[in-house]
Scaffold this active site. Structure first.
Site, mmCIF file in Angstrom:
data_model
loop_
_atom_site.group_PDB
_atom_site.id
_atom_site.type_symbol
_atom_site.label_atom_id
_atom_site.label_comp_id
_atom_site.label_asym_id
_atom_site.label_seq_id
_atom_site.Cartn_x
_atom_site.Cartn_y
_atom_site.Cartn_z
ATOM 1 C CG HIS A 1 -1.705 1.240 1.432
ATOM 2 N ND1 HIS A 1 -2.769 1.578 0.623
ATOM 3 C CD2 HIS A 1 -1.585 2.246 2.338
ATOM 4 C CE1 HIS A 1 -3.277 2.736 1.035
ATOM 5 N NE2 HIS A 1 -2.577 3.165 2.070
ATOM 6 C CD GLU B 1 -6.598 1.051 8.275
ATOM 7 O OE1 GLU B 1 -6.191 0.881 9.443
ATOM 8 O OE2 GLU B 1 -6.584 2.149 7.689
HETATM 9 CA CA CA Z 1 -5.803 4.175 7.381
#
Ligand code: CA
Length: 416
Positions: free
Chosen positions: A122, A189
């Site tokens: 990411h 997440e």
């Molecule tokens: Ca974040």
């Protein structure tokens, strides 16, 4: 470790497709009329721990703050009582409620919230969009990067929220304007929920770091990319991130995740972290094999009765920094953690482009809109979109466990 072949007298827990078999027993809170009550999920039911006679309070923080050994004893008592043939069946039976008939809330009151940046995939993809020549900043492989977020806007799964207003400025504009975000995104997440606290001034070392982590939940850190792009320098994310963040109701304990631990290996050629971030146990079993999925159900899909499209799949084992390293780093300066504090892992993207954990990655910053199964396209989220995060652990010889889901829907911006 709870044996893979152990079965429960709660029949739905034995369905191989259930996220919540006897081997999982994630903690959360539910209510029907009055106060929140502490429960574990078992099959399609929730077990009220107080009504079952296992605890004498409804204070999740208190339960989470217990030493890890007390937590393990409670887990054993739950397994014993829920196993097929248990003499406690009648007592526990009276403490069961159908999950579909209760309201599930946040698993606990969230104290302080820190968001990390643990996926190097990411960080690299986003870095390339912002700094093509220098995508990964030089501190990344040394420091588990994070920032202090805001707990007040963390909402339980299922809570809709309005598209946020904010200040944005396109490169060709002379001055910024205020308006609804046009680049609203999700972030896939995991949320690490802190259990046993540490006193101010006393760092937590790697070898005991996981004793301070109660468990793991799903976490969607909704982000307004256009607001973020204008505001983030020099102090990092601010209003682009604190209008809503969604946490799933169930916290899967590290005990339940035990069968899915894997070695944590740094890529060849990367520097070893400093000593305070190293331990033999972390190398041997610091990673956790958790399959992660993002789904979208647009308003059009919902109207047509379609469950939605899977946008991406990735795995938590690909994170650059482990749970123990985040705890050890966060406290190395003496910072005290408290029961109910939340660590976001940061967006968990995998190594391949289609494994991006946000639309900013999947649509290349909006330049390559993705096409959904019904012909709709998305660069960023539209009003009426529902985003659903799911996760599960699978390994041959062990019972599959799941995390349930983390769901949120974007409503149109309010009039200012
Ligand atoms: Ca974040």
């Amino acid at each position: 470790m709870t044996a893979a072949d152990l079965r429960s007298w709660v029949a739905s827990a034995n369905d191989p497709a259930s996220d919540f078999p006897l081997q999982n027993l994630p903690f959360g809170r539910f209510r029907q009329h009055g106060d929140w009550r502490i429960a574990v999920a078992i099959g399609d039911q929730v077990l009220d721990l107080r009504a079952a006679g296992l605890i004498d309070h409804g204070d999740m923080q208190h339960l989470m703050a217990q030493p890890a050994q007390a937590r393990r004893s409670l887990r054993q008592a739950l397994v014993d009582g829920l196993t097929l043939g248990s003499p406690q069946q009648a007592q526990f039976q009276a403490a069961l409620h159908a999950q579909a008939e209760v309201e599930l809330g946040l698993p606990c009151e969230i104290g302080d919230y820190t968001d990390f940046y643990t996926s190097i995939h990411h960080a690299t993809t986003i870095g390339k969009q912002l700094r093509p020549d220098n995508p990964l900043l030089p501190n990344y492989k040394w420091v588990p990067i994070g920032y202090h977020g805001r707990a007040s806007s963390i909402v339980p799964s299922g809570t809709p929220f309005h598209r946020p207003h904010g200040q944005t400025k396109a490169p060709d504009q002379a001055a910024p304007t205020l308006g609804p975000s046009r680049k609203l995104d999700y972030e896939l997440e995991l949320g690490l929920v802190i259990g046993q606290p540490n006193p101010l001034g006393q760092p937590i070392r790697m070898d005991s770091a996981e004793e301070h982590v109660f468990g793991v939940a799903l976490f969607n850190d909704w982000s307004a990319r256009d607001v973020q792009g204008w505001e983030y320098q020099p102090l990092g994310p601010f209003l682009a991130k604190n209008f809503a963040s969604t946490l799933s109701p169930w916290v899967v304990t590290l005990e339940a995740l035990e069968p899915f631990r894997e070695p944590h290996v740094r890529p060849e050629g990367d520097p070893l972290p400093l000593n305070y971030l190293l331990s033999p146990a972390n190398r041997a079993r610091g990673a956790i094999n958790i399959e992660l999925e993002v789904w979208i159900q647009t308003a059009q899909m919902q109207a047509a009765g379609q469950a939605g499209d899977r946008l991406s799949q990735s795995n938590y084992r690909d994170a650059y920094w482990t749970v123990a390293q985040l705890v050890a780093h966060h406290t190395v300066n003496g910072c005290n953690l408290r029961a109910g504090d939340l660590f976001g892992t940061g967006t968990l993207s995998g190594p391949r482009p289609e494994q991006g954990g946000s639309l900013m990655e999947l649509s290349a910053g909006g330049k390559q809109p993705i096409t959904l199964s019904n012909g709709e396209t998305r660069s960023y989220l539209e009003d009426g979109d529902t985003v659903i995060l799911r996760a599960y652990c699978e390994r041959a010889g062990y019972r599959r466990i799941g995390f349930g889901e983390c769901r949120g829907t974007v409503l149109p911006a309010r009039e200012l």
